[in-house]
Design a protein around this motif. Structure first.
Motif, PDB file in Angstrom:
ATOM      1  N   ALA A  53       5.241  -3.506   4.433  1.00  0.00           N
ATOM      2  CA  ALA A  53       6.305  -4.512   4.365  1.00  0.00           C
ATOM      3  C   ALA A  53       6.679  -4.805   2.915  1.00  0.00           C
ATOM      4  CB  ALA A  53       5.863  -5.796   5.071  1.00  0.00           C
ATOM      5  N   ALA A  54       5.676  -4.896   2.051  1.00  0.00           N
ATOM      6  CA  ALA A  54       5.929  -5.155   0.629  1.00  0.00           C
ATOM      7  C   ALA A  54       6.659  -3.985  -0.023  1.00  0.00           C
ATOM      8  CB  ALA A  54       4.608  -5.424  -0.103  1.00  0.00           C
ATOM      9  N   ALA A  55       6.292  -2.756   0.368  1.00  0.00           N
ATOM     10  CA  ALA A  55       6.939  -1.568  -0.197  1.00  0.00           C
ATOM     11  C   ALA A  55       8.392  -1.472   0.240  1.00  0.00           C
ATOM     12  CB  ALA A  55       6.182  -0.313   0.212  1.00  0.00           C
ATOM     13  N   ALA A  56       8.674  -1.816   1.501  1.00  0.00           N
ATOM     14  CA  ALA A  56      10.050  -1.792   1.997  1.00  0.00           C
ATOM     15  C   ALA A  56      10.899  -2.835   1.274  1.00  0.00           C
ATOM     16  CB  ALA A  56      10.072  -2.050   3.499  1.00  0.00           C
ATOM     17  N   TYR A  57      10.341  -4.012   1.073  1.00  0.00           N
ATOM     18  CA  TYR A  57      11.048  -5.075   0.354  1.00  0.00           C
ATOM     19  C   TYR A  57      11.304  -4.668  -1.100  1.00  0.00           C
ATOM     20  CZ  TYR A  57      11.861  -9.535  -2.008  1.00  0.00           C
ATOM     21  OH  TYR A  57      12.383 -10.538  -2.775  1.00  0.00           O
ATOM     22  N   ALA A  58      10.281  -4.091  -1.742  1.00  0.00           N
ATOM     23  CA  ALA A  58      10.427  -3.652  -3.132  1.00  0.00           C
ATOM     24  C   ALA A  58      11.517  -2.600  -3.269  1.00  0.00           C
ATOM     25  CB  ALA A  58       9.098  -3.108  -3.659  1.00  0.00           C
ATOM     26  N   ALA A  59      11.624  -1.711  -2.267  1.00  0.00           N
ATOM     27  CA  ALA A  59      12.671  -0.684  -2.301  1.00  0.00           C
ATOM     28  C   ALA A  59      14.058  -1.319  -2.239  1.00  0.00           C
ATOM     29  CB  ALA A  59      12.485   0.300  -1.150  1.00  0.00           C
ATOM     30  N   SER A  82       4.466  -6.904  -5.581  1.00  0.00           N
ATOM     31  CA  SER A  82       3.312  -7.785  -5.749  1.00  0.00           C
ATOM     32  C   SER A  82       3.534  -9.143  -5.089  1.00  0.00           C
ATOM     33  CB  SER A  82       3.018  -7.958  -7.243  1.00  0.00           C
ATOM     34  OG  SER A  82       1.939  -8.836  -7.445  1.00  0.00           O
ATOM     35  N   GLU A  83       4.704  -9.713  -5.332  1.00  0.00           N
ATOM     36  CA  GLU A  83       5.000 -11.044  -4.779  1.00  0.00           C
ATOM     37  C   GLU A  83       5.090 -11.007  -3.255  1.00  0.00           C
ATOM     38  OE1 GLU A  83       8.514 -12.302  -6.837  1.00  0.00           O
ATOM     39  OE2 GLU A  83       7.393 -13.017  -8.596  1.00  0.00           O
ATOM     40  N   LYS A  84       5.745  -9.981  -2.714  1.00  0.00           N
ATOM     41  CA  LYS A  84       5.879  -9.883  -1.262  1.00  0.00           C
ATOM     42  C   LYS A  84       4.519  -9.608  -0.605  1.00  0.00           C
ATOM     43  CE  LYS A  84       9.038 -10.178   0.952  1.00  0.00           C
ATOM     44  NZ  LYS A  84       9.584 -11.271   1.787  1.00  0.00           N
ATOM     45  N   LEU A  85       3.685  -8.800  -1.250  1.00  0.00           N
ATOM     46  CA  LEU A  85       2.358  -8.514  -0.710  1.00  0.00           C
ATOM     47  C   LEU A  85       1.532  -9.799  -0.602  1.00  0.00           C
ATOM     48  CD1 LEU A  85       0.332  -6.398   0.274  1.00  0.00           C
ATOM     49  CD2 LEU A  85      -0.390  -6.109  -2.111  1.00  0.00           C
ATOM     50  N   SER A  86       1.597 -10.613  -1.647  1.00  0.00           N
ATOM     51  CA  SER A  86       0.882 -11.890  -1.626  1.00  0.00           C
ATOM     52  C   SER A  86       1.430 -12.806  -0.535  1.00  0.00           C
ATOM     53  CB  SER A  86       0.998 -12.569  -2.994  1.00  0.00           C
ATOM     54  OG  SER A  86       0.356 -13.825  -2.993  1.00  0.00           O
ATOM     55  N   GLU A  87       2.765 -12.794  -0.391  1.00  0.00           N
ATOM     56  CA  GLU A  87       3.422 -13.656   0.593  1.00  0.00           C
ATOM     57  C   GLU A  87       3.054 -13.270   2.027  1.00  0.00           C
ATOM     58  OE1 GLU A  87       7.849 -14.050   2.466  1.00  0.00           O
ATOM     59  OE2 GLU A  87       7.746 -13.801   0.297  1.00  0.00           O
ATOM     60  N   MET A 119      -1.556  11.357  -1.810  1.00  0.00           N
ATOM     61  CA  MET A 119      -0.684  10.244  -2.188  1.00  0.00           C
ATOM     62  C   MET A 119       0.204   9.861  -1.007  1.00  0.00           C
ATOM     63  SD  MET A 119       0.388  11.009  -6.147  1.00  0.00           S
ATOM     64  CE  MET A 119       0.170  12.791  -6.172  1.00  0.00           C
ATOM     65  N   TYR A 120       0.317   8.572  -0.776  1.00  0.00           N
ATOM     66  CA  TYR A 120       1.112   8.044   0.330  1.00  0.00           C
ATOM     67  C   TYR A 120       2.435   7.507  -0.220  1.00  0.00           C
ATOM     68  CZ  TYR A 120       2.523   4.654   3.956  1.00  0.00           C
ATOM     69  OH  TYR A 120       3.224   3.935   4.891  1.00  0.00           O
ATOM     70  N   VAL A 121       3.557   8.050   0.258  1.00  0.00           N
ATOM     71  CA  VAL A 121       4.876   7.566  -0.150  1.00  0.00           C
ATOM     72  C   VAL A 121       5.189   6.320   0.674  1.00  0.00           C
ATOM     73  CG1 VAL A 121       7.332   8.067  -0.352  1.00  0.00           C
ATOM     74  CG2 VAL A 121       5.654   9.892  -0.763  1.00  0.00           C
ATOM     75  N   ALA A 122       5.067   5.154   0.043  1.00  0.00           N
ATOM     76  CA  ALA A 122       5.294   3.891   0.747  1.00  0.00           C
ATOM     77  C   ALA A 122       6.779   3.579   0.879  1.00  0.00           C
ATOM     78  CB  ALA A 122       4.582   2.752   0.023  1.00  0.00           C
ATOM     79  N   ASP A 130      -5.692  -1.982   9.497  1.00  0.00           N
ATOM     80  CA  ASP A 130      -4.334  -1.832  10.027  1.00  0.00           C
ATOM     81  C   ASP A 130      -3.457  -3.010   9.613  1.00  0.00           C
ATOM     82  OD1 ASP A 130      -4.994   0.542  11.203  1.00  0.00           O
ATOM     83  OD2 ASP A 130      -5.274  -0.280  13.219  1.00  0.00           O
ATOM     84  N   GLU A 131      -4.038  -4.192   9.587  1.00  0.00           N
ATOM     85  CA  GLU A 131      -3.277  -5.367   9.187  1.00  0.00           C
ATOM     86  C   GLU A 131      -2.854  -5.271   7.720  1.00  0.00           C
ATOM     87  OE1 GLU A 131      -3.504 -10.163   9.896  1.00  0.00           O
ATOM     88  OE2 GLU A 131      -5.344  -9.180   9.209  1.00  0.00           O
ATOM     89  N   GLN A 132      -3.791  -4.830   6.876  1.00  0.00           N
ATOM     90  CA  GLN A 132      -3.479  -4.678   5.449  1.00  0.00           C
ATOM     91  C   GLN A 132      -2.412  -3.603   5.234  1.00  0.00           C
ATOM     92  OE1 GLN A 132      -7.529  -3.942   4.079  1.00  0.00           O
ATOM     93  NE2 GLN A 132      -7.499  -5.861   2.915  1.00  0.00           N
ATOM     94  N   LYS A 133      -2.491  -2.507   5.985  1.00  0.00           N
ATOM     95  CA  LYS A 133      -1.479  -1.456   5.885  1.00  0.00           C
ATOM     96  C   LYS A 133      -0.095  -2.008   6.235  1.00  0.00           C
ATOM     97  CE  LYS A 133      -4.522   2.463   6.892  1.00  0.00           C
ATOM     98  NZ  LYS A 133      -4.938   3.461   7.907  1.00  0.00           N
TER      99      LYS A 133
END
Length: 321
Positions: free
Chosen positions: A258-264, A49-54, A138-141, A250-253
């Motif tokens: 990026a947020a999903a990679a950081y969260a992982a 959530s935080e990275k997505l906002s950032e 379902m998309y595996v982020a 595409d920009e939102q994706k």
């Protein structure tokens, strides 16, 4: 509280439908998970959530639904499929009804370490399973983990011989049943909510879970031995409704990925750290720690691989196993 949360969820979903077609229709994602906010999954959800906002400069955000407030763990996959939940963090064993191939991760002693597991899971087998999940809308982020599953017991377990006749609680999982049967134990399916009482009353001698579950559920109060078996490596995933993801620009994706990679990254480190902390906490609480010979146990469970070779053989080849 659950009713209020579900009411809010419906309101948010209705609002997103009303706004469909506008640039802001998917600017806020509903993120649900079954665990508390201070859990490993909670830390990953907050990081996402935080990275997505950032990365989006505040253009995208998440509304969080921890503790199963949007729905029980067995309800969320269907909500992801329907688009009534946007994002969730779910262990692969809870996805097997939709994607039976996920059961490959329940095979015994599949990975030697966290690094081995992550490198393998994010390789060809991860892409293969991601494609299978896409067929289920379902998309595996990103791929996550809860770490190794370990054993607690009221009977000493120092070698393979000590498993003979051991009454051990397992979750409802055919592969896990085969693992402990191969070790000589007597596996018994008992619901997670009834496990503590079952151990307290002696209905079972032992159980198996990641260290974080062992410690947070105070099993040290009713179990004497903490046995490091590393018999199964618990894999999970950060899932996004494909309907939601496909509706993004595409920009939102790019922001979401990026947020999903950081969260992982946050989640894998938290899993290692929190499991080690929980392990030490259980020892400090009075449990006797035992580390087993994993090669001996692996040899004893070779028959499990033979049984499931027709089902998982191709994926094992992808993993180089």
């Amino acid at each position: 509280m659950k009713s209020l949360a579900k009411g809010l969820a419906c309101t948010l979903f209705a609002a997103s439908l009303f706004a469909a077609g506008s640039a802001s229709a998917k600017s806020n994602l509903m993120l649900a998970y079954a665990d508390p906010e201070d859990s490993i999954f909670g830390k990953a959800a907050i990081a996402f959530s935080e990275k997505l906002s950032e990365v989006s400069g505040g253009e995208m955000s998440c509304t969080m639904f921890p503790n199963g407030t949007l729905g029980a763990i067995n309800e969320i996959p269907a909500m992801l499929q329907q688009g009534t939940c946007d994002v969730s963090l779910i262990v692969t064993s809870s996805l097997m009804d939709l994607c039976p191939e996920m059961g490959v991760f329940d095979l015994p002693f599949l990975f030697a370490s966290y690094d081995d597991a992550r490198t393998t899971i994010t390789g060809d087998v991860g892409k293969y399973l991601s494609d299978k999940m896409a067929e289920q809308n379902m998309y595996v982020a990103s791929w996550l983990t809860m770490g190794f599953r370990e054993i607690t017991s009221n009977k000493p377990i120092n070698s393979l011989a000590d498993f003979k006749g051991l009454k051990i609680r397992i979750q409802s999982n055919a592969v896990h049943q085969d693992i402990f049967s191969a070790l000589g134990a007597s596996p018994t399916v008992i619901s997670f909510s009834e496990l503590y009482t079952a151990m307290e009353q002696g209905t079972v001698d032992a159980q198996e879970n990641p260290y974080v579950n062992i410690y947070s559920n105070t099993y040290y109060e009713v179990q004497k031995y903490l046995v490091e078996s590393n018999h199964v490596f618990q894999v999970a995933s950060l899932l996004i409704s494909k309907q939601t993801y496909d509706d993004l620009t595409d920009e939102q994706k790019g922001w979401v990925d990026a947020a999903a990679a950081y969260a992982a990254d946050v989640e894998w480190e938290a899993t290692k750290t929190d499991n080690e902390t929980a392990k030490q906490g259980a020892i400090d609480a009075g449990m006797t720690f035992v580390s087993l010979n994993h090669d001996e146990l692996l040899n004893a469970t070779k028959g499990v691989y033979e049984k499931y070779a027709p089902q998982y053989g191709e994926m094992l080849k992808m993993m180089g196993k």
